[in-house]
Motif scaffolding. Structure first.
Motif, PDB file in Angstrom:
ATOM      1  N   ARG A 173       0.841  -1.198   0.000  1.00  0.00           N
ATOM      2  CA  ARG A 173       0.000   0.000   0.000  1.00  0.00           C
ATOM      3  C   ARG A 173       0.879   1.252   0.000  1.00  0.00           C
ATOM      4  NH1 ARG A 173      -5.206  -1.038   1.377  1.00  0.00           N
ATOM      5  NH2 ARG A 173      -5.562   0.849   2.590  1.00  0.00           N
ATOM      6  N   VAL A 174       0.590   2.163  -0.918  1.00  0.00           N
ATOM      7  CA  VAL A 174       1.399   3.364  -1.098  1.00  0.00           C
ATOM      8  C   VAL A 174       0.485   4.587  -1.064  1.00  0.00           C
ATOM      9  CG1 VAL A 174       3.009   4.595  -2.598  1.00  0.00           C
ATOM     10  CG2 VAL A 174       3.037   2.080  -2.527  1.00  0.00           C
ATOM     11  N   ALA A 175       0.887   5.607  -0.314  1.00  0.00           N
ATOM     12  CA  ALA A 175       0.161   6.876  -0.304  1.00  0.00           C
ATOM     13  C   ALA A 175       0.991   7.926  -1.027  1.00  0.00           C
ATOM     14  CB  ALA A 175      -0.121   7.328   1.126  1.00  0.00           C
ATOM     15  N   VAL A 176       0.371   8.629  -1.977  1.00  0.00           N
ATOM     16  CA  VAL A 176       1.028   9.690  -2.730  1.00  0.00           C
ATOM     17  C   VAL A 176       0.365  11.020  -2.381  1.00  0.00           C
ATOM     18  CG1 VAL A 176       1.647  10.585  -5.004  1.00  0.00           C
ATOM     19  CG2 VAL A 176       1.556   8.107  -4.622  1.00  0.00           C
ATOM     20  N   ILE A 177       1.141  11.923  -1.814  1.00  0.00           N
ATOM     21  CA  ILE A 177       0.675  13.274  -1.510  1.00  0.00           C
ATOM     22  C   ILE A 177       1.315  14.219  -2.515  1.00  0.00           C
ATOM     23  CG2 ILE A 177       0.596  15.124   0.203  1.00  0.00           C
ATOM     24  CD1 ILE A 177       1.039  12.949   2.357  1.00  0.00           C
ATOM     25  N   ASP A 178       0.516  14.892  -3.296  1.00  0.00           N
ATOM     26  CA  ASP A 178       1.012  15.767  -4.367  1.00  0.00           C
ATOM     27  C   ASP A 178       0.725  17.212  -3.975  1.00  0.00           C
ATOM     28  OD1 ASP A 178       1.411  17.235  -6.722  1.00  0.00           O
ATOM     29  OD2 ASP A 178       0.772  15.571  -7.999  1.00  0.00           O
ATOM     30  N   TRP A 179       1.789  17.942  -3.571  1.00  0.00           N
ATOM     31  CA  TRP A 179       1.566  19.361  -3.231  1.00  0.00           C
ATOM     32  C   TRP A 179       2.118  20.306  -4.302  1.00  0.00           C
ATOM     33  CZ3 TRP A 179       4.483  17.883   1.720  1.00  0.00           C
ATOM     34  CH2 TRP A 179       5.871  18.041   1.601  1.00  0.00           C
ATOM     35  N   ASP A 180       2.425  19.776  -5.476  1.00  0.00           N
ATOM     36  CA  ASP A 180       2.658  20.638  -6.636  1.00  0.00           C
ATOM     37  C   ASP A 180       1.412  21.500  -6.837  1.00  0.00           C
ATOM     38  OD1 ASP A 180       4.493  20.580  -9.430  1.00  0.00           O
ATOM     39  OD2 ASP A 180       2.398  21.160  -9.727  1.00  0.00           O
ATOM     40  N   GLU A 193      -8.627   3.360 -10.492  1.00  0.00           N
ATOM     41  CA  GLU A 193      -9.466   2.185 -10.231  1.00  0.00           C
ATOM     42  C   GLU A 193      -8.761   1.162  -9.338  1.00  0.00           C
ATOM     43  OE1 GLU A 193     -11.053   0.582 -13.825  1.00  0.00           O
ATOM     44  OE2 GLU A 193     -11.784   2.506 -14.554  1.00  0.00           O
ATOM     45  N   ARG A 194      -7.782   1.618  -8.576  1.00  0.00           N
ATOM     46  CA  ARG A 194      -7.044   0.709  -7.701  1.00  0.00           C
ATOM     47  C   ARG A 194      -7.156   1.155  -6.249  1.00  0.00           C
ATOM     48  NH1 ARG A 194      -1.262  -0.440 -10.504  1.00  0.00           N
ATOM     49  NH2 ARG A 194      -0.771  -0.813  -8.305  1.00  0.00           N
ATOM     50  N   ASP A 195      -7.146   0.180  -5.346  1.00  0.00           N
ATOM     51  CA  ASP A 195      -7.290   0.500  -3.928  1.00  0.00           C
ATOM     52  C   ASP A 195      -5.996   0.302  -3.141  1.00  0.00           C
ATOM     53  OD1 ASP A 195      -7.070  -2.244  -3.897  1.00  0.00           O
ATOM     54  OD2 ASP A 195      -8.992  -2.613  -2.912  1.00  0.00           O
ATOM     55  N   ASP A 196      -4.886   0.022  -3.841  1.00  0.00           N
ATOM     56  CA  ASP A 196      -3.617  -0.167  -3.135  1.00  0.00           C
ATOM     57  C   ASP A 196      -2.746   1.086  -3.156  1.00  0.00           C
ATOM     58  OD1 ASP A 196      -3.264  -0.425  -5.886  1.00  0.00           O
ATOM     59  OD2 ASP A 196      -1.591  -1.833  -5.692  1.00  0.00           O
ATOM     60  N   VAL A 197      -3.188   2.115  -3.890  1.00  0.00           N
ATOM     61  CA  VAL A 197      -2.460   3.382  -3.944  1.00  0.00           C
ATOM     62  C   VAL A 197      -3.438   4.520  -3.685  1.00  0.00           C
ATOM     63  CG1 VAL A 197      -1.046   4.937  -5.329  1.00  0.00           C
ATOM     64  CG2 VAL A 197      -0.753   2.459  -5.562  1.00  0.00           C
ATOM     65  N   PRO A 258      -0.474   3.258   4.896  1.00  0.00           N
ATOM     66  CA  PRO A 258       0.410   2.781   3.830  1.00  0.00           C
ATOM     67  C   PRO A 258       1.703   2.165   4.357  1.00  0.00           C
ATOM     68  CG  PRO A 258       0.686   5.134   4.122  1.00  0.00           C
ATOM     69  CD  PRO A 258      -0.417   4.718   5.062  1.00  0.00           C
ATOM     70  N   ASP A 259       2.388   1.457   3.456  1.00  0.00           N
ATOM     71  CA  ASP A 259       3.721   0.943   3.744  1.00  0.00           C
ATOM     72  C   ASP A 259       4.791   2.017   3.559  1.00  0.00           C
ATOM     73  OD1 ASP A 259       2.622  -1.649   4.048  1.00  0.00           O
ATOM     74  OD2 ASP A 259       2.714  -1.948   1.885  1.00  0.00           O
ATOM     75  N   VAL A 260       4.498   3.013   2.725  1.00  0.00           N
ATOM     76  CA  VAL A 260       5.435   4.092   2.429  1.00  0.00           C
ATOM     77  C   VAL A 260       4.635   5.296   1.960  1.00  0.00           C
ATOM     78  CG1 VAL A 260       5.764   3.308   0.038  1.00  0.00           C
ATOM     79  CG2 VAL A 260       7.533   4.721   1.125  1.00  0.00           C
TER      80      VAL A 260
END
Length: 368
Positions: A173-180, A193-197, A258-260
């Motif tokens: 599981r990965v979390a992406v935080i985009d502050w651009d 359409e994915r639940d792992d990211v 998440p894992d990362v």
């Protein structure tokens, strides 16, 4: 566990959109002049790297390059047809495949190297070689769809890194935080359409792209609820960004477990950016970095990667980036923000703060 990793390569600074000032061809050992016709200038990144060398903070970091992303790793995100067309046009002298994505000869190899920096950084974090890391990737990646580059982005750097780590069994599981300051439409599209990211984008409302980034876009199918858009009004400054992080972003990542954590780290929400209208400061980016570091410490043993995205003020980006690296590494090599007093005077007043609190209330109700 070793020092914070900083992944960079001089060749990434040589990416250009063609060179209209010289008659000689670009590529090989011919370095382009400045941006070489591309608004996304190498100087914001080069000046950050130079400032880090002058300040001495590089002594506290593990400074390294990395191999280009392999064709196998690229194909996990981009179809063979896209890679083939990109490579052929690159070999033929450059051109443009999508919207606002010109590149010169050798652009394919440089884009693959940019993705490779992000991928190696993530692999090293997941293998415990680095507690956290920063990838100074160029060209950027968060706008790139699998078969449609746009917004200066030619390959989806963060997605390529995620898929490489997952394929090797190093991440789930990965979390992406985009502050651009611009909506991360490419990352959103790839994982919609994915639940792992989990993808979260903080961005200036309807800056770029104009037709994406609404709060109603929450994901589809298995991914429903795993995509969060936080469009913010022009003029949002230090307090508004930290409030949005504290009230919405951090709780959402906490619940996802998440894992990362990966941050799409653009500095174009900075107060002096020429193509945005936000009021963030070097301290804003440092404070947000501290927030995600604390969250990563609590959720995933500190595993955190920041990947460079946008930021177009050659004068101010280096100080924003240096502040991030100070916090990320815990270094005592501190560079003061030369514009701190000026930017403090330009933050929103009480009336706008009240409006912004209501705006964030509405965002929280819409997405949480």
């Amino acid at each position: 566990m070793t020092r914070t990793g900083f992944y960079w390569d001089e060749r990434c600074f040589w990416h250009a959109g063609g060179n209209y000032a010289l008659t000689m061809p670009i590529g090989g050992f011919v370095q382009p002049l400045a941006a070489g016709g591309l608004p996304e200038s190498p100087e914001t990144k080069r000046r950050l790297r130079n400032l880090m060398e002058v300040s001495g903070i590089t002594a506290d970091l593990h400074m390294t390059s990395a191999p280009a992303a392999s064709h196998e790793d690229l194909r996990r995100v981009h179809p063979e047809s896209y890679l083939r067309d990109f490579k052929a046009m690159s070999d033929a002298g450059g051109g443009e495949l999508g919207l606002r994505t010109p590149f010169a000869q050798g652009g394919y190899e440089i884009a693959a190297l940019s993705a490779g920096l992000a991928s190696q950084a993530l692999l090293d974090v997941m293998q415990g070689k680095r507690r956290n890391a920063y990838a100074l990737s160029r060209p950027p990646g968060h706008h790139c769809l699998p078969d449609w580059p746009n917004g200066f982005c030619l390959m989806a750097n963060i997605a390529i890194a995620i898929e490489a780590a997952q394929a090797r069994g190093l991440a789930g599981r990965v979390a992406v935080i985009d502050w651009d300051v611009h909506h991360g439409n490419g990352t959103e599209h790839i994982y919609y359409e994915r639940d792992d990211v989990l993808t979260i984008s903080l961005h200036q409302e309807r800056n770029y792209p104009l037709d994406t980034g609404d709060t109603a876009d929450r994901g589809r199918g298995a991914g429903l609820g795993c995509n969060i858009n936080l469009p913010l009004p022009p003029g949002t400054g230090h307090k508004g960004y930290l409030q949005t992080m504290e009230r919405i972003v951090l709780p959402a990542v906490d619940a996802f477990a998440p894992d990362v954590i990966i941050v799409a780290c653009g500095f174009d929400a900075g107060i002096y950016d020429p193509i945005a209208r936000m009021l963030c400061t070097a301290e804003t980016f440092g404070a947000m970095t501290r927030q995600v570091m604390d969250l990563a410490d609590r959720l995933c043993d500190g595993r955190l990667l920041l990947v460079h995205e946008g930021g177009y003020s050659e004068a101010y980006v280096p100080f924003c980036g240096h502040r991030v690296m100070e916090v990320l590494s815990g270094s005592k090599h501190v560079v003061p923000d030369p514009m701190a007093a000026t930017v403090a005077q330009r933050q929103p007043g009480a009336r706008f703060d009240a409006f912004l609190t209501g705006w964030i209330d509405d965002l929280a109700e819409a997405v949480l």
